[in-house]
Design a protein around this motif. Structure first.
Motif, PDB file in Angstrom:
ATOM      1  N   VAL A  46      37.106  43.460  49.852  1.00  0.00           N
ATOM      2  CA  VAL A  46      37.380  43.939  48.501  1.00  0.00           C
ATOM      3  C   VAL A  46      37.057  42.861  47.482  1.00  0.00           C
ATOM      4  O   VAL A  46      36.429  43.103  46.454  1.00  0.00           O
ATOM      5  N   SER A  47      37.502  41.611  47.791  1.00  0.00           N
ATOM      6  CA  SER A  47      37.251  40.503  46.876  1.00  0.00           C
ATOM      7  C   SER A  47      35.763  40.269  46.682  1.00  0.00           C
ATOM      8  O   SER A  47      35.283  40.068  45.568  1.00  0.00           O
ATOM      9  N   GLN A  48      35.008  40.314  47.807  1.00  0.00           N
ATOM     10  CA  GLN A  48      33.571  40.099  47.705  1.00  0.00           C
ATOM     11  C   GLN A  48      32.909  41.208  46.897  1.00  0.00           C
ATOM     12  O   GLN A  48      32.012  40.970  46.097  1.00  0.00           O
ATOM     13  N   THR A  49      33.387  42.446  47.092  1.00  0.00           N
ATOM     14  CA  THR A  49      32.832  43.569  46.340  1.00  0.00           C
ATOM     15  C   THR A  49      33.093  43.403  44.854  1.00  0.00           C
ATOM     16  O   THR A  49      32.219  43.620  44.014  1.00  0.00           O
ATOM     17  N   MET A  50      34.327  42.992  44.504  1.00  0.00           N
ATOM     18  CA  MET A  50      34.685  42.825  43.102  1.00  0.00           C
ATOM     19  C   MET A  50      33.888  41.702  42.459  1.00  0.00           C
ATOM     20  O   MET A  50      33.476  41.794  41.309  1.00  0.00           O
ATOM     21  N   ASN A  51      33.676  40.611  43.224  1.00  0.00           N
ATOM     22  CA  ASN A  51      32.929  39.483  42.669  1.00  0.00           C
ATOM     23  C   ASN A  51      31.476  39.835  42.409  1.00  0.00           C
ATOM     24  O   ASN A  51      30.797  39.165  41.641  1.00  0.00           O
ATOM     25  N   LYS A  52      30.988  40.887  43.070  1.00  0.00           N
ATOM     26  CA  LYS A  52      29.602  41.298  42.885  1.00  0.00           C
ATOM     27  C   LYS A  52      29.459  42.371  41.815  1.00  0.00           C
ATOM     28  O   LYS A  52      28.387  42.935  41.642  1.00  0.00           O
ATOM     29  N   ASN A  53      30.553  42.678  41.097  1.00  0.00           N
ATOM     30  CA  ASN A  53      30.485  43.705  40.063  1.00  0.00           C
ATOM     31  C   ASN A  53      29.416  43.353  39.038  1.00  0.00           C
ATOM     32  O   ASN A  53      29.428  42.264  38.463  1.00  0.00           O
ATOM     33  N   ASN A  54      28.516  44.269  38.823  1.00  0.00           N
ATOM     34  CA  ASN A  54      27.446  44.047  37.851  1.00  0.00           C
ATOM     35  C   ASN A  54      27.781  44.807  36.574  1.00  0.00           C
ATOM     36  O   ASN A  54      27.693  46.031  36.523  1.00  0.00           O
ATOM     37  N   PHE A  92      31.519  34.327  28.675  1.00  0.00           N
ATOM     38  CA  PHE A  92      32.780  34.450  29.404  1.00  0.00           C
ATOM     39  C   PHE A  92      32.502  34.546  30.898  1.00  0.00           C
ATOM     40  O   PHE A  92      31.363  34.761  31.328  1.00  0.00           O
ATOM     41  N   LYS A  93      33.545  34.376  31.692  1.00  0.00           N
ATOM     42  CA  LYS A  93      33.477  34.587  33.131  1.00  0.00           C
ATOM     43  C   LYS A  93      34.480  35.673  33.506  1.00  0.00           C
ATOM     44  O   LYS A  93      35.362  36.010  32.715  1.00  0.00           O
ATOM     45  N   THR A  94      34.339  36.215  34.699  1.00  0.00           N
ATOM     46  CA  THR A  94      35.235  37.287  35.128  1.00  0.00           C
ATOM     47  C   THR A  94      36.135  36.824  36.263  1.00  0.00           C
ATOM     48  O   THR A  94      35.732  36.027  37.113  1.00  0.00           O
ATOM     49  N   GLU A  95      37.367  37.333  36.256  1.00  0.00           N
ATOM     50  CA  GLU A  95      38.330  37.102  37.334  1.00  0.00           C
ATOM     51  C   GLU A  95      38.951  38.456  37.657  1.00  0.00           C
ATOM     52  O   GLU A  95      39.861  38.909  36.963  1.00  0.00           O
ATOM     53  N   TRP A  96      38.467  39.097  38.702  1.00  0.00           N
ATOM     54  CA  TRP A  96      38.821  40.486  38.970  1.00  0.00           C
ATOM     55  C   TRP A  96      40.147  40.624  39.702  1.00  0.00           C
ATOM     56  O   TRP A  96      40.521  39.789  40.516  1.00  0.00           O
ATOM     57  N   ARG A  97      40.835  41.718  39.391  1.00  0.00           N
ATOM     58  CA  ARG A  97      42.058  42.103  40.088  1.00  0.00           C
ATOM     59  C   ARG A  97      42.126  43.632  40.091  1.00  0.00           C
ATOM     60  O   ARG A  97      41.431  44.293  39.316  1.00  0.00           O
ATOM     61  N   MET A  98      42.939  44.181  40.968  1.00  0.00           N
ATOM     62  CA  MET A  98      43.121  45.629  41.013  1.00  0.00           C
ATOM     63  C   MET A  98      44.321  46.014  40.152  1.00  0.00           C
ATOM     64  O   MET A  98      45.360  45.358  40.194  1.00  0.00           O
ATOM     65  N   GLU A  99      44.152  47.060  39.357  1.00  0.00           N
ATOM     66  CA  GLU A  99      45.225  47.541  38.490  1.00  0.00           C
ATOM     67  C   GLU A  99      45.160  49.062  38.453  1.00  0.00           C
ATOM     68  O   GLU A  99      44.279  49.640  37.824  1.00  0.00           O
ATOM     69  N   LYS A 100      46.092  49.704  39.151  1.00  0.00           N
ATOM     70  CA  LYS A 100      46.130  51.169  39.232  1.00  0.00           C
ATOM     71  C   LYS A 100      44.779  51.737  39.679  1.00  0.00           C
ATOM     72  O   LYS A 100      44.214  52.641  39.054  1.00  0.00           O
ATOM     73  N   ASN A 101      44.259  51.174  40.755  1.00  0.00           N
ATOM     74  CA  ASN A 101      42.998  51.605  41.365  1.00  0.00           C
ATOM     75  C   ASN A 101      41.764  51.284  40.528  1.00  0.00           C
ATOM     76  O   ASN A 101      40.644  51.629  40.913  1.00  0.00           O
ATOM     77  N   LYS A 123      37.186  46.604  32.173  1.00  0.00           N
ATOM     78  CA  LYS A 123      37.826  47.552  33.089  1.00  0.00           C
ATOM     79  C   LYS A 123      36.765  48.480  33.665  1.00  0.00           C
ATOM     80  O   LYS A 123      35.994  49.094  32.929  1.00  0.00           O
ATOM     81  N   ILE A 124      36.737  48.550  35.002  1.00  0.00           N
ATOM     82  CA  ILE A 124      35.852  49.483  35.697  1.00  0.00           C
ATOM     83  C   ILE A 124      36.726  50.601  36.252  1.00  0.00           C
ATOM     84  O   ILE A 124      37.553  50.378  37.141  1.00  0.00           O
ATOM     85  N   PHE A 125      36.552  51.800  35.718  1.00  0.00           N
ATOM     86  CA  PHE A 125      37.406  52.926  36.091  1.00  0.00           C
ATOM     87  C   PHE A 125      36.954  53.525  37.418  1.00  0.00           C
ATOM     88  O   PHE A 125      35.762  53.751  37.640  1.00  0.00           O
TER      89      PHE A 125
END
Length: 423
Positions: A46-54, A92-101, A123-125
């Motif tokens: 999940v972490s790797q997937t989030m870090n690859k968010n384009n 800016f840089k990104t630091e991803w986390r999960m919030e209500k899916n 936010k990626i819905f």
């Protein structure tokens, strides 16, 4: 013989129990290890997937402004419009986390002007997928008037906009909350040297005036308010008479809430959504509010840093950077200065003057008034620094809309002709 058999059976039983316990414990540890590894692998995936968010691409705001996000040197860059005529950028840089899916990143951003008090939330819905996931970008410094929201699809705003505008009919003015202005008002302020209504330029630059109309909610009283701006008339929403929708715009009914507005007297405010023809026959890409019957006055959304387009700062209007000067950087002090008596001094960026003097930091600078030492040989004096908008605490007889200097041994309420201005 019987006793020996019993001992033998007991030993065998104890061995059996020991083997059974050992087997159960081993099985338990194997299972726990398996689930931990499985969970860790899943989290890592999940972490790797989030870090690859384009998140690169084009974005749009509800009022038609555009933004573009690109990836440069391992950090994101956003270039965006703050108004149709004004552009800005930030990194800016990104630091991803999960919030209500949904995947969310909230970090600090650095604007191109060096300002670092803004945060940027991406936010990626996960529940609004169409051809691609809906992505929103929110930039804010905590001031609702400065908040900007962009999305990678206009449909996001159409859905939100429809919900917000439908709420207006029930007395919820959230869709139009904020500060408003127009070109005529801004030009009048600029023509006054940003001192209209008794303010100083810094008040306008930092949006610390009560000059501009505003729609807001008083949370304590749970009521919507309209502030007229410079006229200081205050109104509250008439909850006994709900807003009406007319040709896609709204008539909202207020009553006076102070003596200037005439208490309880009705006041009608027309709210015009973006891209809607108002009662004045005009369509714009921005939300507007209109009031007045025979002489209608129209205001559009307040533009952050609106004053920049009125500023063509010449060299002799350049302000003093007091913090930099007191740290030994005299670049904003450099130039030719002349006072009302005709005395002239040329200050160089290295702290020297055309009169053979040298500037230095004054370690005992008056806390009420920033000063430098100015010396030539064994003689010296103080050089007092007055930036735009700063007045002499001992009594001011100068033009505070301009940067000024005063040279003297003891600087107090000096006469008007003693102030130096850039030539």
């Amino acid at each position: 013989m019987v006793g020996n058999n019993r001992k033998t059976h007991l030993k065998l039983f104890l061995v059996f129990v020991g083997v059974l316990i050992f087997g159960l414990l081993s099985y338990f540890f194997v299972l726990r290890s398996f689930f931990q590894n499985s969970s860790g692998a899943e989290n890592q995936a999940v972490s790797q997937t989030m870090n690859k968010n384009n998140i690169a691409g084009d974005y749009v705001s509800s009022d038609g402004n555009s933004a573009t996000i690109t990836l440069e040197n391992n950090q994101w860059k956003i270039e965006y419009q703050t108004s149709p005529d004004t552009k800005a950028s930030a990194t800016f840089k990104t630091e991803w986390r999960m919030e209500k899916n949904n995947q969310v990143s909230t970090t600090k951003m650095e604007k191109s002007d060096g300002y670092k008090d803004f945060t940027i939330s991406i936010k990626i819905f996960s529940d609004k997928k169409e051809d691609k996931p809906v992505v929103t970008v929110t930039m804010s410094d905590g001031n609702p008037n400065h908040e900007m929201i962009f999305a990678n699809t206009e449909k996001y705003f159409k859905t939100s906009k429809q919900e917000s505008e439908d709420a207006i009919l029930g007395g919820d003015l959230s869709a139009f909350a904020g500060t408003y202005s127009n070109d005529d008002l801004e030009k009048s302020i600029a023509d006054s040297g940003f001192t209209l209504y008794g303010y100083v330029p810094e008040d306008y630059y930092q949006n610390k005036t009560s000059v501009f109309p505003n729609i807001s909610k008083n949370k304590e009283a749970n009521e919507w308010k309209f502030w007229s701006g410079a006229s200081h008339a205050n109104y509250k929403l008439n909850t006994a008479k709900l807003p009406q929708k007319i040709n896609d715009y709204y008539e909202v009914y207020f009553v006076g809430a102070n003596s200037i507005a005439i208490e309880e007297q009705e006041f009608i405010l027309t709210l015009v959504p973006e891209n809607v023809v108002g009662p004045d026959g005009i369509t714009t890409k921005e939300k507007r509010l209109i009031y007045g019957l025979s002489n209608q006055i129209s205001y559009r959304t307040y533009h952050d840093k609106w004053w920049e387009r009125y500023q063509t700062v010449s060299e002799n209007e350049k302000d003093l950077n007091i913090a930099a000067i007191l740290s030994g950087d005299f670049s904003t002090l450099a130039g030719t200065w002349v006072n009302g008596e005709g005395a002239e001094i040329v200050i160089n960026s290295d702290g020297t003057t055309n009169r053979g003097e040298t500037l230095s930091i004054n370690s005992t600078s008056n806390p009420k008034l920033p000063t430098l030492n100015i010396r030539s040989g064994n003689s010296g004096a103080l050089l007092a620094l007055f930036k735009k908008g700063f007045t002499n605490p001992y009594g001011d007889y100068s033009d505070s809309s301009k940067p000024r200097l005063v040279i003297g041994q003891n600087i107090g309420a000096v006469p008007e002709q003693s102030y130096f201005y850039r030539k």
